[in-house]
Design an enzyme around this catalytic site. Structure first.
Site, PDB file in Angstrom:
ATOM      1  N   LYS A  42       5.551  -7.902   2.457  1.00  0.00           N
ATOM      2  CA  LYS A  42       5.522  -7.673   4.011  1.00  0.00           C
ATOM      3  C   LYS A  42       4.247  -8.535   4.296  1.00  0.00           C
ATOM      4  O   LYS A  42       3.188  -8.566   3.471  1.00  0.00           O
ATOM      5  CB  LYS A  42       5.559  -6.374   4.330  1.00  0.00           C
ATOM      6  CG  LYS A  42       6.424  -5.260   3.686  1.00  0.00           C
ATOM      7  CD  LYS A  42       5.950  -3.981   3.854  1.00  0.00           C
ATOM      8  CE  LYS A  42       4.566  -3.265   4.113  1.00  0.00           C
ATOM      9  NZ  LYS A  42       4.619  -3.001   2.715  1.00  0.00           N
TER      10      LYS A  42
ATOM     11  N   ASP B 191      -1.522  -9.092   0.909  1.00  0.00           N
ATOM     12  CA  ASP B 191       0.088  -8.501   0.594  1.00  0.00           C
ATOM     13  C   ASP B 191       0.260  -9.698   0.269  1.00  0.00           C
ATOM     14  O   ASP B 191       1.331 -10.115  -1.307  1.00  0.00           O
ATOM     15  CB  ASP B 191       1.241  -7.381   1.252  1.00  0.00           C
ATOM     16  CG  ASP B 191       0.900  -6.177   0.785  1.00  0.00           C
ATOM     17  OD1 ASP B 191      -0.107  -6.282   0.423  1.00  0.00           O
ATOM     18  OD2 ASP B 191       1.840  -5.713   1.551  1.00  0.00           O
TER      19      ASP B 191
ATOM     20  N   GLY C  84       0.708  -0.991   0.126  1.00  0.00           N
ATOM     21  CA  GLY C  84      -0.099   0.534   0.205  1.00  0.00           C
ATOM     22  C   GLY C  84       0.102   1.150   0.125  1.00  0.00           C
ATOM     23  O   GLY C  84       2.418   1.631   0.761  1.00  0.00           O
ATOM     24  N   SER C  85       0.346   2.505  -0.592  1.00  0.00           N
ATOM     25  CA  SER C  85       0.827   4.022  -0.534  1.00  0.00           C
ATOM     26  C   SER C  85       0.725   4.026   0.544  1.00  0.00           C
ATOM     27  O   SER C  85       0.021   3.666   1.496  1.00  0.00           O
ATOM     28  CB  SER C  85       1.016   4.117  -1.765  1.00  0.00           C
ATOM     29  OG  SER C  85       0.972   4.085  -2.814  1.00  0.00           O
ATOM     30  N   GLY C  86       1.567   5.564   0.894  1.00  0.00           N
ATOM     31  CA  GLY C  86       1.542   6.101   2.406  1.00  0.00           C
ATOM     32  C   GLY C  86       3.269   5.644   3.259  1.00  0.00           C
ATOM     33  O   GLY C  86       3.065   6.210   4.580  1.00  0.00           O
ATOM     34  N   HIS C  87       3.389   4.339   2.854  1.00  0.00           N
ATOM     35  CA  HIS C  87       4.949   4.835   3.886  1.00  0.00           C
ATOM     36  C   HIS C  87       6.523   5.075   2.737  1.00  0.00           C
ATOM     37  O   HIS C  87       7.340   4.927   3.383  1.00  0.00           O
ATOM     38  CB  HIS C  87       5.559   2.820   3.600  1.00  0.00           C
ATOM     39  CG  HIS C  87       3.474   2.261   3.939  1.00  0.00           C
ATOM     40  ND1 HIS C  87       3.035   2.876   4.597  1.00  0.00           N
ATOM     41  CD2 HIS C  87       3.057   1.557   3.473  1.00  0.00           C
ATOM     42  CE1 HIS C  87       1.938   1.511   5.852  1.00  0.00           C
ATOM     43  NE2 HIS C  87       2.188   1.182   4.366  1.00  0.00           N
TER      44      HIS C  87
ATOM     45  N   HIS D  75       0.336   0.855   9.393  1.00  0.00           N
ATOM     46  CA  HIS D  75      -0.774   1.223   9.105  1.00  0.00           C
ATOM     47  C   HIS D  75      -1.569   1.994  10.576  1.00  0.00           C
ATOM     48  O   HIS D  75      -3.011   1.978  10.158  1.00  0.00           O
ATOM     49  CB  HIS D  75      -1.919   0.273   8.509  1.00  0.00           C
ATOM     50  CG  HIS D  75      -0.678  -0.575   7.352  1.00  0.00           C
ATOM     51  ND1 HIS D  75      -0.185  -1.610   7.652  1.00  0.00           N
ATOM     52  CD2 HIS D  75      -0.564  -0.404   6.139  1.00  0.00           C
ATOM     53  CE1 HIS D  75       0.412  -1.934   6.548  1.00  0.00           C
ATOM     54  NE2 HIS D  75       0.696  -1.265   5.588  1.00  0.00           N
TER      55      HIS D  75
END
Length: 333
Positions: free
Chosen positions: A105, A110, A54-57, A219
């Site tokens: 991860k 995932d 996921g994006s945001g990292h 998250h």
């Protein structure tokens, strides 16, 4: 909610356009489905090392695409796993007869989606392997996982596996060194504030002004416990104790210490915490021979830090030191 965005629905694509504009010498971006690949991909004769999530990292994972690290990264929506077709597209764009290693991860989505993509690629005749990283010592199970979460150790794993591929190792050997890293790396994180996912518009949890979430996930998942705010010395000691006791690390070990900002913690506080961690490890006879300090695996604007320890040997040290040239990590190139 105040963020520098246009539309929550397009924030990932808009960010990827900026990444491509800033680093066209290192990478290119495909948008349908979304994946980021090395500018010189495919690299013939080299194992392809691919990761994503996921994006945001950011800068994980797209910021680590380039020589000496990842051949491709697959971004999902914010805090959402990428789809199998996007992973498969990254495999197809970068993988030669040498095969590919997928770094995953340990989050349920995932793992499922990368495994599906690997099976599809294998059916097309490609040799694709997967390794799953689960370095978080905080909790056994969490909101998005069965088992431990994959967190800060992912950055170190991507660098070292990418270096092994860059020097020409066969797929069996790249996979073996990746599994060695997974067996010798441990992490824990803390949060002072929660992240706000753009399409949600409000913080993912509430913390009082005098509270810290100890053992937070990337998250905003719940941690091991909620504690009262305490001075940095006591907080970092609590973190180091949790990590050292888990492997366990021991007197005489050489380690890489990675002190990471979760996105909103400034470097003045991060270096303060890192200095404490080094002193605490020295007292236990654990020698920090390599270091990484900065915001390399984040949770949007969350205020907090994570600490990662990797036990080093000569091989892992050499691979860590080898040249890398990516938007977010660069030395020796």
């Amino acid at each position: 909610m105040k963020k520098i965005i246009n539309d929550p629905a397009t924030v990932v694509a808009d960010s990827l356009r900026g990444l491509a504009a800033a680093h066209s010498d290192l990478l290119r971006v495909e948008y349908d489905p979304a994946h980021v690949v090395r500018a010189d991909a495919p690299v013939r004769g080299s194992v392809s090392v691919i990761s994503g999530g996921g994006s945001g990292h950011e800068p994980l994972h797209g910021g680590f695409v380039g020589p000496g690290m990842l051949h491709a990264a697959v971004p999902g929506a914010v805090f959402t796993s990428p789809t199998p077709d996007a992973v498969q597209a990254a495999i197809s764009a970068t993988t030669s007869e040498a095969g590919a290693l997928l770094i995953v991860k340990n989050y349920t989505g995932d793992v499922l989606n990368f495994e599906t993509a690997a099976e599809l690629a294998s059916a097309d005749g490609l040799d694709v392997r997967s390794v799953v990283i689960d370095d978080d010592v905080a909790v056994a199970d969490s909101t998005f996982t069965a088992g431990r979460r994959g967190v800060g150790g992912t950055v170190l794993l991507e660098k070292i596996a990418g270096a092994a591929a860059e020097r020409g190792d066969r797929l069996d050997d790249v996979e073996a060194v990746a599994r060695k890293v997974i067996g010798q790396v441990r992490s824990i994180g803390v949060a002072l504030t929660a992240p706000t996912v753009p399409h949600v518009g409000e913080p993912s949890f509430e913390l009082a002004d005098d509270e810290i979430e100890f053992g937070i996930g990337i998250h905003g998942e719940p941690g091991r416990e909620r504690i009262k705010a305490e001075p940095a010395e006591a907080l970092v000691e609590r973190m180091i104790e949790a990590v050292v006791d888990d492997l366990p690390f021991a007197s005489g070990d050489n380690v890489l210490l990675f002190t990471n900002s979760m996105g909103g913690t400034p470097l003045i506080e991060l270096y303060l915490a890192h200095g404490i961690a080094e002193r605490l490890l020295e007292r236990q006879g654990i020698t920090v021979t390599r270091r990484l300090v900065g915001p390399y695996i984040t949770s949007l604007e969350m205020q907090g830090i994570s600490v990662t320890l990797l036990r080093l040997d000569d091989e892992l040290t050499d691979l860590w030191d080898s040249p890398v040239n990516t938007p977010a990590l660069r030395w020796g190139a």
